[in-house]
Write a protein that holds these residues in place. Structure first.
Motif, mmCIF file in Angstrom:
data_model
loop_
_atom_site.group_PDB
_atom_site.id
_atom_site.type_symbol
_atom_site.label_atom_id
_atom_site.label_comp_id
_atom_site.label_asym_id
_atom_site.label_seq_id
_atom_site.Cartn_x
_atom_site.Cartn_y
_atom_site.Cartn_z
ATOM 1 N N VAL A 142 0.881 -1.164 0.000
ATOM 2 C CA VAL A 142 0.000 0.000 0.000
ATOM 3 C C VAL A 142 0.918 1.214 0.000
ATOM 4 N N GLY A 143 0.837 2.026 -1.044
ATOM 5 C CA GLY A 143 1.813 3.098 -1.213
ATOM 6 C C GLY A 143 3.178 2.468 -1.404
ATOM 7 N N ASN A 144 4.133 2.850 -0.562
ATOM 8 C CA ASN A 144 5.473 2.250 -0.633
ATOM 9 C C ASN A 144 5.701 1.240 0.477
ATOM 10 N N ARG A 145 4.669 0.935 1.244
ATOM 11 C CA ARG A 145 4.798 0.017 2.373
ATOM 12 C C ARG A 145 4.393 -1.398 1.971
ATOM 13 N N ARG A 146 5.321 -2.332 2.127
ATOM 14 C CA ARG A 146 5.084 -3.740 1.783
ATOM 15 C C ARG A 146 4.865 -4.518 3.077
ATOM 16 N N LEU A 147 3.821 -5.369 3.104
ATOM 17 C CA LEU A 147 3.477 -6.119 4.307
ATOM 18 C C LEU A 147 3.172 -7.579 4.003
ATOM 19 N N PRO A 148 3.728 -8.506 4.790
ATOM 20 C CA PRO A 148 3.248 -9.883 4.713
ATOM 21 C C PRO A 148 1.923 -9.945 5.474
ATOM 22 N N VAL A 149 0.923 -10.564 4.871
ATOM 23 C CA VAL A 149 -0.413 -10.610 5.476
ATOM 24 C C VAL A 149 -1.031 -11.992 5.288
ATOM 25 N N ARG A 150 -2.137 -12.204 5.991
ATOM 26 C CA ARG A 150 -2.940 -13.419 5.849
ATOM 27 C C ARG A 150 -4.330 -12.983 5.392
ATOM 28 N N ALA A 151 -4.819 -13.567 4.331
ATOM 29 C CA ALA A 151 -6.134 -13.225 3.790
ATOM 30 C C ALA A 151 -7.212 -14.001 4.531
#
Length: 158
Positions: A92-101
């Motif tokens: 999101v924007g320049n922020r990268r995140l590992p996530v769980r859907a």
């Protein structure tokens, strides 16, 4: 709420235009979209190959998780892929995140759509029209649209 004409995913030139934001992200220009769009990086459920899609952020944030809706329904490739393998990455924007859907229930989706419509009334009306729903602008109509579309929360974490 009335279903006017449900459309499938775009094809041809329209598909190229829908995919354009993926290339903007790849150029390192994701910040241009602010927090309204996210780049979803996931694995194909059949091929195992890395796939990317840009989807609209319906709500949330980096702390509570981002909400997204599969506007083209349960048949959308990205939606089926994240159900098969929920550990994905978003940017999101320049922020990268590992996530769980995590898929939302119909009622949670209804509330998410109503909240989105309160925050972005013009965008919600246009989005509904694009997806084939005629809405009168009431919260009840947006809730009904939200019950018919699958929503996903992308929760931060490994």
């Amino acid at each position: 709420m009335e279903i006017v004409a449900r459309k499938g995913p775009p094809t041809g030139v329209a598909r190229l235009l829908f995919r354009l934001p993926v290339h903007v992200y790849r150029l390192g220009l994701g910040r241009l979209f602010g927090s309204r769009l996210m780049l979803l990086t996931h694995r194909g459920r059949k091929t195992g190959r890395q796939r990317q899609a840009v989807i609209e952020v319906v709500g949330g944030d980096a702390t509570t998780g981002y909400l997204a809706c599969s506007g083209f329904g349960r048949g959308a490739a990205w939606y089926r892929n994240v159900l098969a393998e929920p550990h994905v990455t978003i940017q999101v924007g320049n922020r990268r995140l590992p996530v769980r859907a995590e898929p939302l229930t119909e009622e949670q989706g209804a509330e998410a759509m109503a909240a989105y419509a309160r925050r972005h009334p013009r965008a919600a009306r246009k989005l509904c029209r694009l997806l084939g729903f005629a809405v009168d602008g009431s919260a009840a109509d947006y809730r009904e649209v939200g019950r018919r579309l699958p929503f996903v929360r992308f929760v931060p974490g490994p």
